[in-house]
Design a protein around this motif. Structure first.
Motif, mmCIF file in Angstrom:
data_model
loop_
_atom_site.group_PDB
_atom_site.id
_atom_site.type_symbol
_atom_site.label_atom_id
_atom_site.label_comp_id
_atom_site.label_asym_id
_atom_site.label_seq_id
_atom_site.Cartn_x
_atom_site.Cartn_y
_atom_site.Cartn_z
ATOM 1 N N UNK A 132 0.839 -1.208 0.000
ATOM 2 C CA UNK A 132 0.000 0.000 0.000
ATOM 3 C C UNK A 132 0.871 1.253 0.000
ATOM 4 N N UNK A 133 1.950 1.225 0.769
ATOM 5 C CA UNK A 133 2.851 2.386 0.792
ATOM 6 C C UNK A 133 3.606 2.534 -0.520
ATOM 7 N N UNK A 134 3.980 1.433 -1.141
ATOM 8 C CA UNK A 134 4.676 1.519 -2.427
ATOM 9 C C UNK A 134 3.770 2.095 -3.505
ATOM 10 N N UNK A 135 2.524 1.687 -3.512
ATOM 11 C CA UNK A 135 1.585 2.232 -4.493
ATOM 12 C C UNK A 135 1.361 3.726 -4.253
ATOM 13 N N UNK A 136 1.363 4.139 -2.989
ATOM 14 C CA UNK A 136 1.167 5.557 -2.659
ATOM 15 C C UNK A 136 2.286 6.439 -3.193
ATOM 16 N N UNK A 137 3.457 5.884 -3.443
ATOM 17 C CA UNK A 137 4.570 6.678 -3.969
ATOM 18 C C UNK A 137 4.209 7.271 -5.327
ATOM 19 N N UNK A 138 3.452 6.531 -6.123
ATOM 20 C CA UNK A 138 2.985 7.084 -7.389
ATOM 21 C C UNK A 138 3.698 6.570 -8.623
ATOM 22 N N UNK A 139 4.242 5.363 -8.563
ATOM 23 C CA UNK A 139 4.885 4.781 -9.744
ATOM 24 C C UNK A 139 3.869 4.584 -10.871
ATOM 25 N N UNK A 140 4.365 4.638 -12.099
ATOM 26 C CA UNK A 140 3.540 4.379 -13.274
ATOM 27 C C UNK A 140 3.238 2.884 -13.337
ATOM 28 N N UNK A 141 1.975 2.469 -13.190
ATOM 29 C CA UNK A 141 1.679 1.035 -13.165
ATOM 30 C C UNK A 141 1.987 0.329 -14.480
ATOM 31 N N UNK A 142 2.021 1.078 -15.581
ATOM 32 C CA UNK A 142 2.347 0.455 -16.867
ATOM 33 C C UNK A 142 3.827 0.139 -17.004
ATOM 34 N N UNK A 143 4.655 0.720 -16.144
ATOM 35 C CA UNK A 143 6.103 0.517 -16.240
ATOM 36 C C UNK A 143 6.698 0.088 -14.901
ATOM 37 N N UNK A 144 5.864 -0.466 -14.034
ATOM 38 C CA UNK A 144 6.321 -0.847 -12.697
ATOM 39 C C UNK A 144 5.816 -2.237 -12.352
ATOM 40 N N UNK A 145 6.692 -3.073 -11.823
ATOM 41 C CA UNK A 145 6.328 -4.422 -11.391
ATOM 42 C C UNK A 145 6.724 -4.615 -9.935
ATOM 43 N N UNK A 146 5.778 -5.066 -9.129
ATOM 44 C CA UNK A 146 6.038 -5.453 -7.742
ATOM 45 C C UNK A 146 6.083 -6.969 -7.702
ATOM 46 N N UNK A 147 7.217 -7.518 -7.262
ATOM 47 C CA UNK A 147 7.447 -8.967 -7.280
ATOM 48 C C UNK A 147 7.667 -9.428 -5.846
ATOM 49 N N UNK A 148 6.855 -10.379 -5.400
ATOM 50 C CA UNK A 148 6.999 -10.966 -4.067
ATOM 51 C C UNK A 148 7.519 -12.383 -4.253
#
Length: 384
Positions: A132-148
């Motif tokens: 939730x905090x990472x998404x709040x930073x404001x990265x472009x979702x079309x050019x950003x991948x969160x990998x767990x």
């Protein structure tokens, strides 16, 4: 000569950043390298917070030409995110805006299971809130991948298993020391997967890894692995930062385990003010009269250092605050209140962007696509 320890798993003592570069074999950024960063150069680079690296020239040259570039910077989800995490991600977002970079953010939940006395249930609870905090930073979702790592094991594990065949126990021990368990002995292969993932998806190109200097061993091992001829990748570039100061002072890093509390990204204004006023180490004098006469020392004052690191982008205003503090015109309490207000302003804006709702919906725009998974994962049972 004072002693200190800096590893990916422990930072102890008053860190000597110059000696650390000698130990790690990295180079301090030159004025020419700093000037080559996307304009205007972010104050974290301009002021020497990001102070060293390897091969940053390849990244900046490609970015300035409009070529494909990527950024990898992650987090181990062992607790709530705090200010010591935030400035790396906001800087990565700035670089993405300036360069169009792909950003990959690994959450190393497996590594935290290996290195902390935490259950996966606890780690994953933190991971969900970290997202939730990472998404709040404001990265472009079309050019950003969160990998767990565990959630994306179908991609991460086969690649890590491949890279692990190139890493000997002697190599891992030379960089990290003897691992306390086999999980941490294997983890450098997982970290190499993180750092090479953008190139495995988008083809060979310069990748920048902006991280705190304690994480540099991961980059060193990955660069050695990437140099092997069998992999069609470039060695990732490292951009190394100093640690955001602890509220209690000294040369360590802000951490949720400090005696003085860290400032969490979910703290409200009153909590921030209470933490700063009560715990921030002061460079001022013992009483008001002495401070008015002799002034304070902003170089050791934590409230000023927090402004210098991240929360005052205007150099002229920062210089005015330092001059007023040295002259005694600005008192320690006044400086603390000013810093607390600036931090609270930042956090309130961050919290307004922090998404609610089911975590599956929050993270979905940032997950690897089906096409990326098909490209990266082995098809064991497909007909060939």
């Amino acid at each position: 000569m004072h002693e200190f320890t800096v590893t990916p798993y422990a930072v102890e003592g008053d860190v000597d950043y110059d000696r650390l570069l000698e130990q790690f074999g990295a180079d301090e950024l030159t004025d020419e390298q700093i000037a080559d960063f996307p304009q205007p150069v972010h104050h974290l680079v301009r002021r020497g917070i990001f102070y060293a690296g390897r091969d940053v020239d390849r990244f900046t040259a490609a970015a300035n030409c409009g070529d494909t570039v990527s950024i990898v910077t992650g987090i181990g989800p062992s607790g709530p995110m705090h200010l010591g995490h935030a400035y790396h991600f906001y800087h990565a977002k700035y670089l993405q805006e300036q360069t169009g970079a792909y950003v990959y953010i690994p959450l190393s939940d497996d590594e935290k299971r290996f290195s902390k006395e935490l259950s996966f249930d606890e780690i994953h609870k933190h991971a969900r809130e970290n997202v939730r905090d990472l998404v709040a930073v404001g990265f472009d979702p079309d050019r950003t991948s969160i990998v767990v790592d565990t959630a994306d094991a179908d991609v991460v594990y086969p690649l890590a298993a491949e890279f692990a065949t190139e890493l000997t126990p002697a190599t891992v021990e030379a960089v990290y020391g003897p691992p306390p368990n086999v999980g941490l002995g294997f983890y450098p292969a997982v970290q190499a997967t993180h750092l090479l993932l953008p190139q495995l998806v988008h083809g060979p190109h310069p990748t920048l890894v902006p991280i705190a200097v304690d994480q540099d061993p991961h980059v060193r091992v990955c660069r050695d692995l990437a140099a092997k001829q069998r992999y069609d990748v470039e060695k990732p570039a490292a951009l190394l930062s100093k640690f955001l100061p602890q509220l209690g002072g000294s040369g360590g890093k802000m951490s949720s385990s400090d005696d003085a509390p860290s400032i969490l990204l979910t703290d409200d204004r009153e909590t921030v003010r209470e933490k700063v006023l009560r715990h921030a180490y002061s460079g001022g004098r013992s009483d008001v009269e002495e401070h008015r006469e002799h002034g304070g020392d902003p170089s050791v004052d934590v409230a000023y250092q927090l402004l210098f690191y991240f929360f005052e982008a205007d150099d002229t205003e920062l210089e005015r605050l330092a001059a007023d503090y040295r002259s005694g015109d600005l008192l320690s309490g006044e400086l603390k209140r000013h810093a607390a207000d600036r931090i609270a302003d930042f956090l309130e804006a961050h919290q307004r962007r922090r998404p609610d709702g089911p975590i599956s919906e929050v993270v979905e725009p940032y997950r690897l696509t089906d096409g990326e998974r098909d490209q990266l994962s082995p098809e064991v049972f497909d007909d060939v």
